[in-house]
Design a protein around this motif. Structure first.
Motif, PDB file in Angstrom:
ATOM      1  N   SER A  91      -0.780  -0.768   4.183  1.00 48.60           N
ATOM      2  CA  SER A  91      -2.195  -0.416   3.993  1.00 48.60           C
ATOM      3  C   SER A  91      -3.058  -1.625   4.319  1.00 48.60           C
ATOM      4  N   GLY A  92      -4.343  -1.410   4.463  1.00 53.84           N
ATOM      5  CA  GLY A  92      -5.258  -2.524   4.677  1.00 53.84           C
ATOM      6  C   GLY A  92      -5.211  -3.481   3.489  1.00 53.84           C
ATOM      7  N   LEU A  93      -5.158  -2.900   2.299  1.00 51.50           N
ATOM      8  CA  LEU A  93      -5.113  -3.737   1.094  1.00 51.50           C
ATOM      9  C   LEU A  93      -3.860  -4.617   1.098  1.00 51.50           C
ATOM     10  N   TYR A 117     -14.532  -6.108  -0.730  1.00 49.40           N
ATOM     11  CA  TYR A 117     -13.896  -4.809  -0.966  1.00 49.40           C
ATOM     12  C   TYR A 117     -13.328  -4.810  -2.398  1.00 49.40           C
ATOM     13  N   GLU A 160     -15.747 -11.164   4.471  1.00 50.59           N
ATOM     14  CA  GLU A 160     -15.790  -9.766   4.888  1.00 50.59           C
ATOM     15  C   GLU A 160     -17.142  -9.580   5.574  1.00 50.59           C
ATOM     16  N   SER A 164     -18.503  -4.744   1.920  1.00 55.46           N
ATOM     17  CA  SER A 164     -18.295  -3.351   1.524  1.00 55.46           C
ATOM     18  C   SER A 164     -19.478  -2.886   0.690  1.00 55.46           C
ATOM     19  N   ASP A 189     -11.831  -9.863   6.575  1.00 55.47           N
ATOM     20  CA  ASP A 189     -11.572  -8.424   6.590  1.00 55.47           C
ATOM     21  C   ASP A 189     -12.455  -7.870   7.714  1.00 55.47           C
ATOM     22  N   THR A 191     -12.289  -4.944   9.246  1.00 59.26           N
ATOM     23  CA  THR A 191     -12.145  -3.489   9.369  1.00 59.26           C
ATOM     24  C   THR A 191     -13.387  -2.830   9.968  1.00 59.26           C
ATOM     25  N   ALA A 211      -7.887  -2.532   8.220  1.00 57.89           N
ATOM     26  CA  ALA A 211      -7.398  -1.302   7.594  1.00 57.89           C
ATOM     27  C   ALA A 211      -7.293  -0.282   8.737  1.00 57.89           C
ATOM     28  N   THR A 213      -6.142   2.441   8.616  1.00 63.25           N
ATOM     29  CA  THR A 213      -6.479   3.715   7.977  1.00 63.25           C
ATOM     30  C   THR A 213      -7.813   4.273   8.491  1.00 63.25           C
ATOM     31  N   LYS A 214      -8.714   3.391   8.896  1.00 62.20           N
ATOM     32  CA  LYS A 214     -10.077   3.798   9.234  1.00 62.20           C
ATOM     33  C   LYS A 214     -10.165   4.207  10.713  1.00 62.20           C
ATOM     34  N   MET A 224      -2.480   2.657   6.797  1.00 61.94           N
ATOM     35  CA  MET A 224      -1.738   1.511   7.346  1.00 61.94           C
ATOM     36  C   MET A 224      -2.682   0.331   7.512  1.00 61.94           C
ATOM     37  N   TRP A 345     -13.103   6.066   5.513  1.00 60.25           N
ATOM     38  CA  TRP A 345     -14.063   6.314   6.578  1.00 60.25           C
ATOM     39  C   TRP A 345     -13.376   6.125   7.924  1.00 60.25           C
TER      40      TRP A 345
END
Ligand SMILES: *Cc1c(COP(=O)(O)O)cnc(C)c1O
Length: 400
Positions: A91-93, A117, A160, A164, A189, A191, A211, A213-214, A224, A345
């Motif tokens: 994951s991004g985290l 975040y 970041e 966020s 970060d 992302t 991330a 995932t986005k 991921m 997102w």
């Protein structure tokens, strides 16, 4: 349809099935990267099995360490972001946790921005604090607070851009210069930029985390992350932590992200443009006090954004006028018909949330009366912007 040579085996059926050879792939060529599966990966000889593996190379010693699908994804991400080292993680985290774990040990200190975040703040306050790792927060809108927060044991400065929820863009050049002058590792970060709108390695970052995932996945069906670097020693530390922790990813998920990458620049640009249209329409609505989108001059750090970025994402926030109560803010979101109420997102569907912003940031965002209104975060998908604008307008109207 195929015809195969008659095969007369000396072995029993079960042995025959297990040891049957695949057909040759020679002569077959196509765009998709095959999904390579395998926990045990075979060595050619004992000598090959005993040879030291290069953990930074294509290590085909065990499924957990990677396969051609996974390494192809990592390579393409490195190409997009303009660097040489990349690994993918669950994951991004996880990517952020890996960088922190790689750079920090008991007694060390790290710096995170106030608008980080949320789960990263939880990481600093819990897991890492339990290991005796200190942290402090800096104001992302005042790079001098980075300088003053640095201690003799500071080993990592995390950034970041933009932040966020509230989307302030920090003065990354100044933060990097401060870190470099004192030999402190830096990570971002990245992302929001999807590796496209901001190039961390041109500016001197040691790490970038995505991330996937986005936007990279882009279809809201994979979780991921990725860690990228151009600092070989720093990346080797991340790679080592990744192995020690036994983290792995699904090759099927890697292939879904590889498919997403094919349309990444198109989706990113289209969604950004739609997002900007929606943000502009909202800025003209009397219910809105402020639009927190780096393209807007009123977004803190707009000048740094103009200097360092060459694109923008389709996620932003709006601050409602202070007279709107929390219940009204929730009503606006609940009234929406096209937007889903959800985290994350970068997918095809537009999403909306009433977000809870730390008090430290609210103070900065307050109007001249010292009051900061409710904040709505919107992530714009692939729908027609005119439809989304009409939906938002009816939702606000019905909540007033
Ligand atoms: C979503 C997100 C993450 C975490 O990604 P996951 O894959 O959901 O763990 C990290 N940073 C930012 C800015 C994000 O938006």
């Amino acid at each position: 349809m195929s015809t195969f040579k008659h095969h007369d085996s000396a072995h029993g059926l079960s042995t025959e099935i297990v040891h049957s050879k695949p057909v040759s792939a020679s002569g077959f060529s196509a765009l998709p990267v095959p999904v390579y599966r395998g926990s045990s990966t075979f060595f050619e000889s004992t000598k090959a099995q005993r040879a030291a593996v290069d953990p930074l190379g294509l290590d085909y010693s065990y499924g957990l360490h990677g396969n051609p699908t996974q390494f192809t994804l990592a390579k393409r991400l490195a190409e997009i972001e303009g660097t040489v080292h990349a690994l993918v993680c669950p994951s991004g985290l996880t990517g952020i946790v890996l960088v922190a774990q790689a750079c920090l040990k008991t007694g060390d200190h790290w710096l995170i921005p106030e608008n980080v975040y949320g789960p990263v703040q939880a990481l600093a306050r819990n897991l890492l604090a339990d290991c005796g790792i200190e942290f402090s927060e800096y104001d992302p809108c005042n790079a001098d607070t980075v300088q003053s927060a640095i201690r003799s044991n500071t080993k990592l400065i995390w950034t970041e851009a933009p932040g966020s929820l509230t989307f302030e863009v920090p003065d990354l050049k100044s933060i990097l210069a401060t870190a470099k002058a004192q030999g402190i590792r830096t990570g971002i970060d990245n992302t929001w930029s999807a590796g496209i709108a901001y190039k961390p390695f041109e500016h001197g970052f040691d790490f970038s985390v995505q991330a996937l995932t986005k936007y990279q996945c882009g279809h809201a069906d994979v979780l991921m992350g990725a860690v990228l670097s151009n600092n070989t020693a720093a990346f080797a530390d991340v790679e080592r932590k990744n192995r020690i922790l036994g983290l792995g990813v699904s090759p099927t998920d890697c292939s879904l992200v590889l498919r997403g990458l094919l349309t990444l620049p198109l989706r990113y640009a289209k969604q950004a443009e739609s997002g900007l249209q929606v943000a502009k329409a909202l800025s003209r609505n009397t219910a809105i006090a402020k639009v927190l989108h780096p393209e807007f001059e009123e977004c803190p750090g707009h000048a740094f954004y103009k200097r360092d970025f060459n694109g923008f994402a389709s996620i932003f926030s709006v601050v409602l006028k202070p007279e709107f109560t929390d219940a009204q803010a929730c009503k606006i979101v609940d009234n929406l018909k096209l937007f889903k109420i959800a985290y994350s997102w970068g997918g095809p569907e537009s999403l909306a949330l009433v977000v809870n912003v730390p008090e430290s940031r609210k103070r900065h965002l307050a109007g001249s009366d010292g009051v900061c209104g409710q904040i709505l975060r919107l992530a714009i998908g692939l729908e027609e912007p005119a439809d989304l604008i009409a939906d938002l307008m009816q939702a606000i109207e019905a909540a007033v």
